[in-house]
Enzyme design. Structure first.
Site, PDB file in Angstrom:
ATOM      1  N   GLU A 204       4.039  -0.008  -5.597  1.00 57.25           N
ATOM      2  CA  GLU A 204       3.085   1.243  -5.472  1.00 57.25           C
ATOM      3  C   GLU A 204       3.055   1.274  -3.911  1.00 57.25           C
ATOM      4  O   GLU A 204       2.319   0.318  -3.339  1.00 57.25           O
ATOM      5  CB  GLU A 204       1.835   1.037  -5.944  1.00 57.25           C
TER       6      GLU A 204
ATOM      7  N   CYS B  34      -4.300   5.030  -0.632  1.00 53.12           N
ATOM      8  CA  CYS B  34      -2.899   5.647  -0.762  1.00 53.12           C
ATOM      9  C   CYS B  34      -2.766   6.921  -1.352  1.00 53.12           C
ATOM     10  O   CYS B  34      -1.596   7.549  -0.705  1.00 53.12           O
ATOM     11  CB  CYS B  34      -2.073   4.489  -1.699  1.00 53.12           C
TER      12      CYS B  34
HETATM   13  P1  NAP Z   1       0.558  -4.979   3.071  1.00 54.34           P
HETATM   14  O1  NAP Z   1       0.210  -5.374   4.528  1.00 54.34           O
HETATM   15  O2  NAP Z   1       1.812  -4.604   2.493  1.00 54.34           O
HETATM   16  O3  NAP Z   1       0.171  -6.215   2.117  1.00 54.34           O
HETATM   17  C1  NAP Z   1      -0.190  -6.048   0.695  1.00 54.34           C
HETATM   18  C2  NAP Z   1      -0.072  -7.425   0.039  1.00 54.34           C
HETATM   19  O4  NAP Z   1       1.312  -8.050   0.436  1.00 54.34           O
HETATM   20  C3  NAP Z   1      -1.070  -8.246   0.585  1.00 54.34           C
HETATM   21  O5  NAP Z   1      -1.732  -8.964  -0.423  1.00 54.34           O
HETATM   22  C4  NAP Z   1      -0.450  -9.103   1.455  1.00 54.34           C
HETATM   23  O6  NAP Z   1      -0.813 -10.428   1.499  1.00 54.34           O
HETATM   24  C5  NAP Z   1       0.835  -9.423   0.653  1.00 54.34           C
HETATM   25  N1  NAP Z   1       2.003  -9.788   1.282  1.00 54.34           N
HETATM   26  C6  NAP Z   1       2.586  -9.456   2.559  1.00 54.34           C
HETATM   27  N2  NAP Z   1       3.487 -10.282   2.967  1.00 54.34           N
HETATM   28  C7  NAP Z   1       3.981 -11.137   1.973  1.00 54.34           C
HETATM   29  C8  NAP Z   1       4.863 -11.883   1.470  1.00 54.34           C
HETATM   30  N3  NAP Z   1       5.933 -12.240   2.266  1.00 54.34           N
HETATM   31  N4  NAP Z   1       4.828 -12.502   0.532  1.00 54.34           N
HETATM   32  C9  NAP Z   1       3.968 -12.252  -0.548  1.00 54.34           C
HETATM   33  N5  NAP Z   1       2.713 -11.498  -0.369  1.00 54.34           N
HETATM   34  C10 NAP Z   1       2.819 -10.886   0.869  1.00 54.34           C
HETATM   35  O7  NAP Z   1      -0.431  -3.809   2.787  1.00 54.34           O
HETATM   36  P2  NAP Z   1      -2.047  -3.594   3.116  1.00 54.34           P
HETATM   37  O8  NAP Z   1      -2.110  -3.167   4.607  1.00 54.34           O
HETATM   38  O9  NAP Z   1      -2.803  -4.594   2.488  1.00 54.34           O
HETATM   39  O10 NAP Z   1      -2.259  -2.150   2.352  1.00 54.34           O
HETATM   40  C11 NAP Z   1      -2.095  -0.891   2.770  1.00 54.34           C
HETATM   41  C12 NAP Z   1      -1.057  -0.270   2.471  1.00 54.34           C
HETATM   42  O11 NAP Z   1      -0.913  -0.138   0.908  1.00 54.34           O
HETATM   43  C13 NAP Z   1      -1.018   1.378   2.820  1.00 54.34           C
HETATM   44  O12 NAP Z   1       0.236   1.505   3.295  1.00 54.34           O
HETATM   45  C14 NAP Z   1      -1.211   1.927   1.499  1.00 54.34           C
HETATM   46  O13 NAP Z   1      -0.911   3.358   1.408  1.00 54.34           O
HETATM   47  C15 NAP Z   1      -0.626   1.146   0.430  1.00 54.34           C
HETATM   48  N6  NAP Z   1      -1.561   1.419  -0.985  1.00 54.34           N
HETATM   49  C16 NAP Z   1      -0.765   1.880  -1.781  1.00 54.34           C
HETATM   50  C17 NAP Z   1      -1.306   1.769  -3.122  1.00 54.34           C
HETATM   51  C18 NAP Z   1      -0.724   2.542  -4.299  1.00 54.34           C
HETATM   52  O14 NAP Z   1      -1.260   2.376  -5.389  1.00 54.34           O
HETATM   53  N7  NAP Z   1       0.439   3.076  -4.412  1.00 54.34           N
HETATM   54  C19 NAP Z   1      -2.775   1.445  -3.280  1.00 54.34           C
HETATM   55  C20 NAP Z   1      -3.404   0.669  -2.125  1.00 54.34           C
HETATM   56  C21 NAP Z   1      -2.615   0.945  -0.997  1.00 54.34           C
HETATM   57  P3  NAP Z   1      -1.899 -10.676   2.947  1.00 54.34           P
HETATM   58  O15 NAP Z   1      -3.052 -10.098   2.815  1.00 54.34           O
HETATM   59  O16 NAP Z   1      -2.129 -12.141   2.678  1.00 54.34           O
HETATM   60  O17 NAP Z   1      -1.154 -10.559   4.068  1.00 54.34           O
END
Ligand code: NAP
Length: 522
Positions: free
Chosen positions: A255, A294
């Site tokens: 997602e 999102c």
């Molecule tokens: P993100 O930076 O991609 O991080 C998402 C998750 O991945 C966090 O829990 C992060 O942990 C983890 N993560 C990052 N690198 C990793 C790795 N190498 N191994 C394991 N886990 C890892 O996204 P975000 O900044 O939290 O969220 C914002 C984005 O999410 C926006 O672009 C939004 O559109 C999208 N989003 C989509 C939906 C949907 O349902 N489609 C819903 C909500 C948000 P850490 O926090 O520890 O870095």
């Protein structure tokens, strides 16, 4: 405060200083959490061995009864969760409700669904098909719970809803959950999981929590497991492309982000219900959770002759919106989640401004109620206008994760649908029109690029829970850029946590299997 992790059926701390959780309104440190030095391989094994097998020994109805109790515990502590959401996410009451109540509502929905599945322990699709001349040699399809663990990685913007919309479906399916919220807002997920663990509802190992770190997780999953990821498209691509994910064949649901749209039909003049509904809804999408959803509307497509009227109506409404400390009752929009997100939003806005001009906000000079721009992570409510959307690129590809949307004109319906598709796959587009023909044309032309379409007219405008609201009854996800995933959708969501298996055999044997199954999708 130090956030611990619930692994191997016990609370554990990581090594070192760890990541800092802030109050984004005033920059105060709230907590720290570190996932360093934890034995995640053992924790995943424990979840598979203890949690998974205990859950699979129960029926859907028994697991549903656990969801009922989880819903009760979370409801009883709702006020505390709102307080945490205010502190750690800068949430207004409406923002906190969206995340906290959205999570609780989804747990309750799947608890209710379990009643339809009853005492069964597996699912079966209706019907059976002949494989050859023998009319009794048939194939049918059963779905049995996956034998591994469900690794759930979530984004910072939904520490409650993200946790529970995944966990409810996995637990009902009989699959143990290993939840990894984003570190920046993990406090709320931590408190909710702690309350559920303290209430002793679930078997040991059925629910694990890792508040930070987890960088090695993708290397540790095994056949039988699943991964459901929510976050940015960049992280999704990195994790899904991990050699162990590819080699193990582990199902991986994504997602991600998308450039969701609102389209105002050419019929909808300023006095129409549809025009008014769109203005209200776009305003809500911009302000709710400060645009950190999102599903938030990023692009607004308007028939060229209506552009000025829509712009004027939106600018007027935005002008009445107080931004600042969510503790102040007059404030409608709080800060972004932290300084890093604020800085990323400024970068994204700069890219959009190369193709679009700002007609509201868009610069550092904006008024704040009860807050300090230097210490808080505030961002201006911003409306942009791009008069050449066909020639533009960034407005269709750069997701500013904040309160920013772009108006763009279309000359005929085909161009509106084409522009929506330029997002290369979106979670949701809303179409505001009283013209049934336009609505049908929009649905059929755009469906393949979307996970959800909302067709709004005066008859349903008040019933619409909102463009950005994900309801458990309908699927959430979207093709292409949105990640290509699918979650929820009532019973459809269970399929990801089950293996679908074709069973060939005598019709009597297949009927015997059906006798103990719950019907899928119902
Ligand atoms: P993100 O930076 O991609 O991080 C998402 C998750 O991945 C966090 O829990 C992060 O942990 C983890 N993560 C990052 N690198 C990793 C790795 N190498 N191994 C394991 N886990 C890892 O996204 P975000 O900044 O939290 O969220 C914002 C984005 O999410 C926006 O672009 C939004 O559109 C999208 N989003 C989509 C939906 C949907 O349902 N489609 C819903 C909500 C948000 P850490 O926090 O520890 O870095």
């Amino acid at each position: 405060m130090r956030l611990q992790h619930y692994l191997n059926g016990a609370w554990q701390d990581g090594a070192g200083e760890g990541a800092v959780l802030f109050d984004p309104t005033n920059g105060e440190e709230l907590a720290r959490t570190s996932g360093d030095g934890l034995d995640l391989s053992a924790a995943l094994d424990f979840a598979r061995r203890e949690g998974g097998s205990a859950l699979r020994a129960l029926s859907y109805a028994e697991r549903g009864a656990m969801l009922v109790r989880i819903g009760e515990v979370l409801t009883a502590n709702r006020d505390r969760y709102y307080e945490i959401s205010l502190k750690n996410s800068g949430s207004t009451q409406a923002d906190a409700a969206f995340d906290v109540d959205g999570g609780i509502g989804t747990v309750k929905y799947y608890a209710g669904l379990s009643r339809k599945l009853g005492d069964a322990r597996y699912l079966m699709e209706p019907g059976a098909d002949r494989l050859g001349k023998d009319e009794n040699f048939l194939t049918a399809h059963i779905l049995t719970p996956r034998p591994g663990v469900a690794v759930h990685i979530n984004a910072f913007n939904f520490p409650s809803w993200g946790l529970w919309e995944k966990a409810a479906v996995a637990l009902l399916s009989g699959v143990a959950v290993f939840a990894k919220p984003a570190a920046a807002t993990a406090w709320l997920s931590h408190e909710m999981v702690k309350d559920v663990i303290d209430a002793d509802i679930l078997p040991k190992g059925a629910l694990s929590l890792l508040c930070a770190g987890g960088r090695e997780l993708m290397g540790l999953v095994q056949p039988g497991d699943v991964v459901a990821f929510t976050g940015s498209a960049d992280t999704a691509a990195k994790l899904k492309g991990h050699p162990n994910i590819i080699a193990s064949g582990v199902p991986f649901n994504v997602e991600a982000d998308s450039l969701n749209a609102a389209i105002l039909g050419p019929d909808a003049g300023p006095d129409s219900d549809e025009f008014q509904a769109m203005i209200k809804e776009v305003h809500r999408e911009l302000t709710l959770k400060a645009g950190q959803k999102c599903t938030a509307t990023r692009r607004i497509m308007i028939a060229a002759e209506q552009m000025d009227a829509v712009q004027a109506a939106l600018v007027e409404r935005l002008g009445k919106t107080a931004v600042g400390d969510p503790r102040d009752g007059s404030v409608r929009m709080g800060p972004l989640v932290n300084k890093a997100q604020q800085s990323a939003a400024w970068d994204g806005l700069a890219a959009l401004k190369r193709e679009a001009k700002s007609v509201y906000g868009g610069n550092e000079a904006f008024e704040l109620v009860g807050a300090d721009a230097d210490t808080g992570a505030f961002f201006p409510l911003t409306l942009l206008r791009c008069d050449d959307p066909e020639g533009a690129r960034a407005v269709h590809s750069v997701e500013v994760f904040g309160p920013v949307a772009t108006l763009m004109p279309y000359t005929d319906p085909a161009q509106a649908f084409y522009l929506a598709a330029r997002g290369e796959g979106s979670l949701v587009t809303s179409v505001y029109t009283a013209d049934d023909g336009f609505a049908a044309q929009a649905a059929l032309n755009m469906a393949a690029w979307h996970g959800r379409l909302v067709l709004v007219d005066g008859r349903v405008a008040k019933s619409n829970p909102g463009h950005g609201t994900v309801m458990p009854q309908s699927v959430h996800g979207g093709p292409g850029r949105a990640g290509g995933g699918e979650e929820l959708g009532g019973p459809r969501g269970l399929a990801f946590y089950h293996q679908r298996t074709a069973v060939w055999g005598h019709s009597d044997r297949l009927e015997a299997l059906r006798g103990n199954a719950a019907a899928y999708p119902g």
